[in-house]
Design an enzyme around this catalytic site. Structure first.
Site, PDB file in Angstrom:
ATOM      1  N   GLU A  31       0.778  -1.221  -0.059  1.00 19.82           N
ATOM      2  CA  GLU A  31      -0.071   0.091   0.062  1.00 19.82           C
ATOM      3  C   GLU A  31       0.963   1.486   0.038  1.00 19.82           C
ATOM      4  OE1 GLU A  31      -0.776  -2.721   1.716  1.00 19.82           O
ATOM      5  OE2 GLU A  31      -2.808  -3.125   0.912  1.00 19.82           O
ATOM      6  N   HIS A  41     -12.255  -4.088   8.272  1.00 22.57           N
ATOM      7  CA  HIS A  41     -12.595  -3.996   6.996  1.00 22.57           C
ATOM      8  C   HIS A  41     -14.013  -3.486   6.942  1.00 22.57           C
ATOM      9  CE1 HIS A  41      -9.668  -7.316   6.492  1.00 22.57           C
ATOM     10  NE2 HIS A  41      -9.669  -7.215   5.449  1.00 22.57           N
TER      11      HIS A  41
END
Ligand SMILES: Cc1ncc(C[n+]2csc(CCOP(=O)(O)OP(=O)(O)O)c2C)c(N)n1
Ligand SMILES: [Mg+2]
Lengths: 332, 351
Positions: free
Chosen positions: B84, B153
């Protein structure tokens, strides 16, 4: 370190003209003088924040930059003055930026750690250790997508070897075959942290093998060694060969920044490295190779001192930015 | 010397809401996908990268990048490793050198790994370099709860990015806005954090074909009403509309505003509404504490205090990690009933 006596005609394909060599000498002298004056200004209380001198490391930035095309990309570090000068930066705008003046590269908004010359594809010093690593790969990706044939060079310190971004970007650059050369300036310390303590495995260039890319160690105090190695790796990148590591063994003569207590290293160590001085070695080689004369080198020294002095005066006589500039340049 | 508190943000004029072709019904994901196709065809500098954006199911876990690889090839539609920070940092470097990356972080929850290049590079290069650089990148991610994805999430983290000068933050709720805002974000010369909502991807709505642009910084008044202004984003827009419907029988009218972009924020539309209603509810799936709703409340209190008839209320997620079990997740999130109760209390003084 062999072969330095044949300064102009190297055994390899690399060949530098007298002009290029004279320019290298001028750049290295300029870097040194610029940072001497920056430290003096800092100590005199005329400069705020901090300044990280590149003195002792001139052969790295200059050697690499001599191997580049003018339109190649460079990302730099907190110790960025040398990279900017070697990339053709304007020392007047640099000095003005150091003094926080409106005439500086960033109009006084950035200071020493945020000097960029976007017109020269010098994508900026960086206040974040490892901050330029991903930017260089991004610039290399632009080069690849545009087919411009440009290469990106990413300078970073031995301290940045231990940042996670280096792993992510090394891997990504390798699988994408990006035209980027990662140049580690191993000046033996990250602030007080010795590289031989902080870098597991001992040989940072050896890490390149894990990504299946070349990793080369060079004497970073030797302009020719840096130039030769950089030329090969840059050409390889330009031809589509992908990324590589170039680890330059070098040393910073002064403290981490102008206010470093310097309690963590021995004077003898400094003296040992100073004997390898990159400017002395280059000028000696050029004298003995009869590329430059004593008089020419002396004239260069003199003109460099004058140019830096002129830059200091320009900076000092420049206005500070108006507060009306505070909120500009946040958004395009 | 007095200076503006927030940086001037260039705003497109509302006239720039241009809608060219006919209107079809598309899902939110299809609308985003269409925006990507159109912008990649229009401008060769636009490219897409992210984890599983090319190969997985033909384009992304929600199909937003579906089919791009087939049309534009692997050079411009790039699967990345799970990195990321590198995705964000490489996007910054590419954007600063003339590319227009649309990079994807699979879940906003993973943005923690990418914050350095977003906060210290993307947002600041232009300012640090005295206006000499621009960073025209879009960083897409999806956020939000409601699908049982639990604590790592399901978060809504838009406030993180709103806090940083130099970033723009977009939060579309309707399919047409998803398309029009993404196209505007891609054409914007600034780093734009484009936050989609995972529970909205399969919602359908009318979407104009072709050149449909929604400017950043223009709110959408979804429903007009006289008594309470409700400012909400993402799923809370629909919940606010449901609450409004339910309250009509009680004679309580909600005015529902979707700001669509949080930076820049169309505060004037919100102020105008509060001047009329005298009451404000802010609602989002992000945690209540230090959420963006607090910023809206603060601005309203500062600017139109005299018009307020009651203290503004926050109907936002509870300050707890998003739980997994159905009743727990539902209890953590703001619901239609919470909005109804809040509106009643504002209008009738019930607490
Ligand atoms: C992310 C980050 N961590 C820590 C610092 C503080 N810091 C600035 S320079 C430095 C040492 C860097 O060492 P190295 O990478 O070897 O570069 P050198 O200073 O030796 O040129 C540190 C720890 C920082 N600026 N950024
Ligand atoms: Mg170091």
């Amino acid at each position: 370190m062999a072969g330095r006596n044949s300064a102009t005609k190297r055994p390899t394909r690399t060949y530098l003209s007298k002009d290029q060599l004279a320019t290298a000498v001028r750049l290295m002298l300029t870097i040194r003088e610029f940072d001497e004056q920056a430290m003096a200004l800092y100590r005199a209380g005329e400069m705020r924040g901090t300044t990280h001198p590149y003195i002792g490391m001139e052969a790295v930035g200059t050697g690499v930059m001599t191997a580049l095309r003018p339109d190649d990309y460079v990302t730099s570090t907190h110790r960025g003055h040398g990279h900017t000068i070697a990339k053709g930066g304007d020392i007047r705008k640099m000095m003005a930026e150091l003094l926080g003046r409106a005439t500086g590269y960033s109009g006084g908004k950035g200071g020493s750690m945020h000097i960029a010359d976007m017109d020269k594809n010098m994508l900026g010093a960086n206040g974040i250790v490892g901050g330029g690593i991903g930017l260089a790969a991004g610039a290399a990706l632009t080069a690849k997508l545009q087919g411009s044939g440009r290469v990106a060079v990413c300078f970073f310190g031995d301290g940045a070897l231990n940042q996670g971004i280096l792993h992510e970007v090394s891997n990504l650059s390798a699988i994408w075959k990006l035209p980027v050369v990662f140049v580690c300036e191993n000046n033996q310390y990250a602030m007080s942290a010795r590289a031989d303590w902080s870098v597991a495995g001992g040989d940072p260039a050896g890490r390149a093998a894990a990504y299946g890319i070349p990793g080369v160690n060079v004497d970073g105090m030797d302009f020719f060694a840096v130039y030769d190695a950089a030329s090969k790796l840059v050409q390889r990148a330009r031809e589509g060969g992908g990324p590589s590591y170039l680890v330059c063994q070098t040393y910073r003569y002064h403290g981490h920044h102008a206010g470093d207590p310097l309690n963590y290293r021995q004077k003898e160590e400094v003296e040992r490295w100073r004997k390898l001085d990159p400017i002395d070695r280059l000028t000696q080689a050029l004298l003995s190779g009869k590329v430059l004369t004593e008089a020419e080198i002396a004239a260069t020294r003199q003109s460099v001192v004058e140019a830096v002095q002129e830059a200091v005066e320009f900076a000092k006589s420049s206005p500070e930015p108006g507060v009306d500039q505070l909120m500009t340049d946040v958004y395009a | 010397m007095a200076v503006a508190r927030t940086a001037p943000v260039a705003r497109l004029v509302p006239a720039a809401v241009a809608s060219a072709g006919e209107t079809r019904v598309l899902t939110y994901a299809q609308a985003l996908n269409e925006a990507l196709f159109e912008e990649m065809r229009r401008d060769a500098a636009v490219f897409v990268m992210g984890e599983d954006v090319a190969a997985w199911g033909g384009g992304g876990i929600f199909g937003v990048t579906k089919g791009l690889m087939e049309e534009f090839g692997a050079e411009r539609v790039r699967d990345t490793p799970i990195s990321e920070e590198a995705i964000a940092a490489v996007a910054v470097g590419a954007a600063a050198t003339g590319s227009r990356p649309v990079a994807e972080i699979m879940y906003v929850d993973f943005m923690g790994l990418a914050m350095e290049p977003i906060v210290n590079q993307a947002a600041k290069l232009r300012y640090m370099f005295g206006g000499k650089a621009k960073v025209p990148m879009v960083l897409r991610a999806q956020e939000g709860a409601g699908r049982g994805n639990a604590a790592q999430h399901s978060q809504s983290l838009e406030a993180w990015f709103c806090h940083i000068p130099g970033l723009k933050v977009v939060t579309p709720s309707a399919p047409a806005d998803a398309k029009g805002l993404l196209k505007s974000a891609i054409r914007d010369d600034n780093p734009v954090i484009f936050l989609e909502h995972k529970a909205l991807y399969f919602n359908k709505g009318p979407v104009p074909s072709g050149e449909h642009l929604v400017p950043l910084g223009i709110a959408d008044v979804k429903r007009t009403g006289a008594h309470v202004t409700v400012v909400g984003i993402h799923t809370m827009v629909d919940k606010a509309l449901q609450a409004a419907e339910a309250l009509t029988s009680e004679g309580i009218e909600l005015e529902v505003i979707d700001p669509r972009t949080l930076v820049p924020l169309d505060e004037e539309t919100i102020f105008e509404s509060v001047r009329k209603t005298g009451r404000l509810i802010v609602t989002h799936e992000a945690y209540t504490n230090a959420g963006f709703g607090a910023e809206i409340v603060s601005r309203v209190v500062t600017s139109v205090f005299d018009y307020l008839d009651a203290p503004p209320l926050r109907v936002c997620a509870r300050d707890v990690p998003v739980p997994y079990a159905v009743p727990l997740e539902a209890a953590a999130l703001p619901q239609v009933d919470d909005l109804i109760a809040a509106a009643r209390s504002l209008v009738r003084g019930e607490r």
